[in-house]
Design a protein around this motif. Structure first.
Motif, PDB file in Angstrom:
ATOM      1  N   ALA A  49     -25.599  59.654  29.653  1.00  0.00           N
ATOM      2  CA  ALA A  49     -25.491  58.600  28.635  1.00  0.00           C
ATOM      3  C   ALA A  49     -25.368  59.183  27.233  1.00  0.00           C
ATOM      4  O   ALA A  49     -25.877  60.272  26.958  1.00  0.00           O
ATOM      5  CB  ALA A  49     -26.714  57.706  28.710  1.00  0.00           C
ATOM      6  N   SER A  50     -24.684  58.451  26.372  1.00  0.00           N
ATOM      7  CA  SER A  50     -24.537  58.866  24.971  1.00  0.00           C
ATOM      8  C   SER A  50     -24.086  57.681  24.136  1.00  0.00           C
ATOM      9  O   SER A  50     -23.273  56.875  24.586  1.00  0.00           O
ATOM     10  CB  SER A  50     -23.481  59.975  24.861  1.00  0.00           C
ATOM     11  OG  SER A  50     -23.171  60.238  23.515  1.00  0.00           O
ATOM     12  N   THR A  51     -24.608  57.585  22.937  1.00  0.00           N
ATOM     13  CA  THR A  51     -24.055  56.655  21.944  1.00  0.00           C
ATOM     14  C   THR A  51     -23.374  57.465  20.843  1.00  0.00           C
ATOM     15  O   THR A  51     -22.160  57.368  20.634  1.00  0.00           O
ATOM     16  CB  THR A  51     -25.161  55.769  21.335  1.00  0.00           C
ATOM     17  OG1 THR A  51     -25.677  54.928  22.360  1.00  0.00           O
ATOM     18  CG2 THR A  51     -24.620  54.899  20.199  1.00  0.00           C
ATOM     19  N   ARG A  52     -24.154  58.281  20.136  1.00  0.00           N
ATOM     20  CA  ARG A  52     -23.643  58.998  18.962  1.00  0.00           C
ATOM     21  C   ARG A  52     -22.563  60.025  19.300  1.00  0.00           C
ATOM     22  O   ARG A  52     -21.508  60.050  18.668  1.00  0.00           O
ATOM     23  CB  ARG A  52     -24.796  59.741  18.250  1.00  0.00           C
ATOM     24  CG  ARG A  52     -25.601  58.905  17.314  1.00  0.00           C
ATOM     25  CD  ARG A  52     -27.030  59.384  17.330  1.00  0.00           C
ATOM     26  NE  ARG A  52     -27.590  59.050  18.628  1.00  0.00           N
ATOM     27  CZ  ARG A  52     -28.148  57.866  18.899  1.00  0.00           C
ATOM     28  NH1 ARG A  52     -28.292  56.979  17.957  1.00  0.00           N
ATOM     29  NH2 ARG A  52     -28.584  57.578  20.111  1.00  0.00           N
ATOM     30  N   THR A  53     -22.857  60.898  20.261  1.00  0.00           N
ATOM     31  CA  THR A  53     -21.947  62.035  20.470  1.00  0.00           C
ATOM     32  C   THR A  53     -20.595  61.545  20.966  1.00  0.00           C
ATOM     33  O   THR A  53     -19.546  61.919  20.429  1.00  0.00           O
ATOM     34  CB  THR A  53     -22.575  63.031  21.466  1.00  0.00           C
ATOM     35  OG1 THR A  53     -23.921  63.283  21.055  1.00  0.00           O
ATOM     36  CG2 THR A  53     -21.802  64.328  21.494  1.00  0.00           C
ATOM     37  N   ARG A 103     -20.156  66.183  28.415  1.00  0.00           N
ATOM     38  CA  ARG A 103     -21.621  66.205  28.540  1.00  0.00           C
ATOM     39  C   ARG A 103     -21.946  66.185  30.025  1.00  0.00           C
ATOM     40  O   ARG A 103     -21.383  65.386  30.781  1.00  0.00           O
ATOM     41  CB  ARG A 103     -22.248  65.001  27.835  1.00  0.00           C
ATOM     42  CG  ARG A 103     -23.745  64.891  28.094  1.00  0.00           C
ATOM     43  CD  ARG A 103     -24.409  63.843  27.238  1.00  0.00           C
ATOM     44  NE  ARG A 103     -24.504  64.278  25.849  1.00  0.00           N
ATOM     45  CZ  ARG A 103     -25.136  63.596  24.889  1.00  0.00           C
ATOM     46  NH1 ARG A 103     -25.734  62.450  25.187  1.00  0.00           N
ATOM     47  NH2 ARG A 103     -25.178  64.047  23.652  1.00  0.00           N
ATOM     48  N   HIS A 131     -26.888  71.817  22.764  1.00  0.00           N
ATOM     49  CA  HIS A 131     -26.105  70.720  22.187  1.00  0.00           C
ATOM     50  C   HIS A 131     -25.547  71.250  20.862  1.00  0.00           C
ATOM     51  O   HIS A 131     -26.002  70.874  19.781  1.00  0.00           O
ATOM     52  CB  HIS A 131     -27.025  69.513  21.970  1.00  0.00           C
ATOM     53  CG  HIS A 131     -26.320  68.215  21.703  1.00  0.00           C
ATOM     54  ND1 HIS A 131     -24.971  68.131  21.410  1.00  0.00           N
ATOM     55  CD2 HIS A 131     -26.799  66.940  21.667  1.00  0.00           C
ATOM     56  CE1 HIS A 131     -24.661  66.856  21.210  1.00  0.00           C
ATOM     57  NE2 HIS A 131     -25.749  66.116  21.366  1.00  0.00           N
TER      58      HIS A 131
HETATM   59  N1   CP Z   1     -27.991  62.882  19.335  1.00  0.00           N
HETATM   60  C1   CP Z   1     -27.341  62.572  20.479  1.00  0.00           C
HETATM   61  O1   CP Z   1     -26.863  63.448  21.205  1.00  0.00           O
HETATM   62  O2   CP Z   1     -27.255  61.235  20.704  1.00  0.00           O
HETATM   63  P1   CP Z   1     -26.514  60.561  21.960  1.00  0.00           P
HETATM   64  O3   CP Z   1     -27.288  60.965  23.195  1.00  0.00           O
HETATM   65  O4   CP Z   1     -26.554  59.093  21.690  1.00  0.00           O
HETATM   66  O5   CP Z   1     -25.129  61.122  22.026  1.00  0.00           O
END
Ligand code: CP
Length: 308
Positions: A49-53, A103, A131
């Motif tokens: 899962a990810s929002t930002r990346t 990812r 990361h």
């Molecule tokens: N900081 C970060 O990696 O956020 P995400 O998991 O939402 O991508």
């Protein structure tokens, strides 16, 4: 190919070049983007899962005029669920696009991908490993907020074992002079030995403790992290680590006026919402910086790989 696999690959000169490029990207975004990578395609391959990346990478590619392909959740909707190997998946995607942002749950997955890829691979997080693009945006944010990185005292707080961002950030900070790192964590999620060994090799001063209060008044940067519940072997172990370090208004009162609070996000209560309005709370500005750094990285990967 120019891959971004881990933070150790970056030396100071390359960091300065990247930060200059990211600064220029701030201008590109203000002007509504440009078309420099029109016709190029980025594959967004996220097994976690990810929002930002993910969204900042996708936004970055669009801002540069390129296109994006990918499945919503590669673990569930790519042919990995039928048993296809990561290597075969990467071989196939190499023929469809110009850069892969990946990812994965496994440490070292991005390096495995790069070995069989004919196009650049960018590590967007490999399990509890690294990361690197997060650490690059973290360092960019520190420099932007405080004007320098040399000489700063930086506390990394929380889950330092499973939290991959602190591993990568340590490797980036090792390029700077007179930096002091305070690793502050619950006892069952201490910073790994291999990270400390690297800091020793680079001559970086660091201290380990579980006492945030004693350093709060002297640090320049408080880098708070989430306890990574999904990576613990048992709920019992997670509960031992959870809730020990909270950044709240009371802690902020004890911090210096010229300090800054960062967090890679998402947060789960380890920074209370009352802190958000404090000018030293830089974590939402930090997330925006991810767009500029990722635009600069995509640009470098495509340009260096294709001589564009
Ligand atoms: N900081 C970060 O990696 O956020 P995400 O998991 O939402 O991508």
């Amino acid at each position: 190919n120019y891959h971004v696999l881990g933070a150790k690959q970056f030396e100071r000169e390359q960091l300065e070049e990247l930060f200059d490029a990211a600064k220029a990207m701030e201008g590109v975004v203000k002007r509504g983007g440009d078309r420099r990578h029109e016709g190029r395609i980025m594959t967004s391959l996220f097994f976690e899962a990810s929002t930002r990346t993910r969204l900042s990478f996708e936004s970055a590619m669009h801002r540069l005029g390129g296109g994006v392909i990918g499945t919503e959740n590669a673990a569930q909707f790519s042919s990995a669920i039928k048993g296809e190997t990561l290597e075969d998946t990467i071989r196939i995607i190499s023929g469809y696009s110009d850069v892969i942002v990946m990812r994965h749950t496994d440490i070292g997955a991005a390096k495995r991908a790069a070995k069989v890829s004919s196009i650049p691979v960018i590590n967007a997080g490999d399990g509890a490993g690294e990361h690197p693009t997060q650490a690059l945006l973290d360092a960019y944010t520190i420099r932007k907020e405080l004007g320098r990185i040399d000489g700063l005292h930086i506390a990394m707080v929380g889950d330092l074992a499973y939290g991959r961002t602190v591993h990568s950030l340590s490797y980036i900070l090792a390029n700077y002079q007179d930096v002091v790192v305070h690793y502050i964590s619950p006892d069952n999620v201490r910073i790994p030995e291999n990270v400390k060994q690297y800091m020793d090799e680079k001559g970086i001063r660091y201290a380990e403790s579980n006492d945030l209060d004693s350093v709060a008044g002297s640090i320049d940067v408080l880098y708070q992290t989430r306890i990574q519940k999904e990576r613990f072997p048992s709920l019992d172990e997670y509960e031992k680590a959870a809730g020990q370090f909270i950044v709240d208004a009371e802690l902020m009162d004890r911090m210096r006026k010229d300090s800054v609070v960062l967090h890679p996000l998402p947060r789960l209560g380890e920074i209370t919402e009352e802190v958000d309005s404090d000018p030293r709370a830089a974590y939402f500005r930090q997330a925006v910086n991810g767009l500029y750094i990722r635009m600069a990285l995509i640009d470098k990967c495509i340009t260096e790989s294709q001589g564009k």
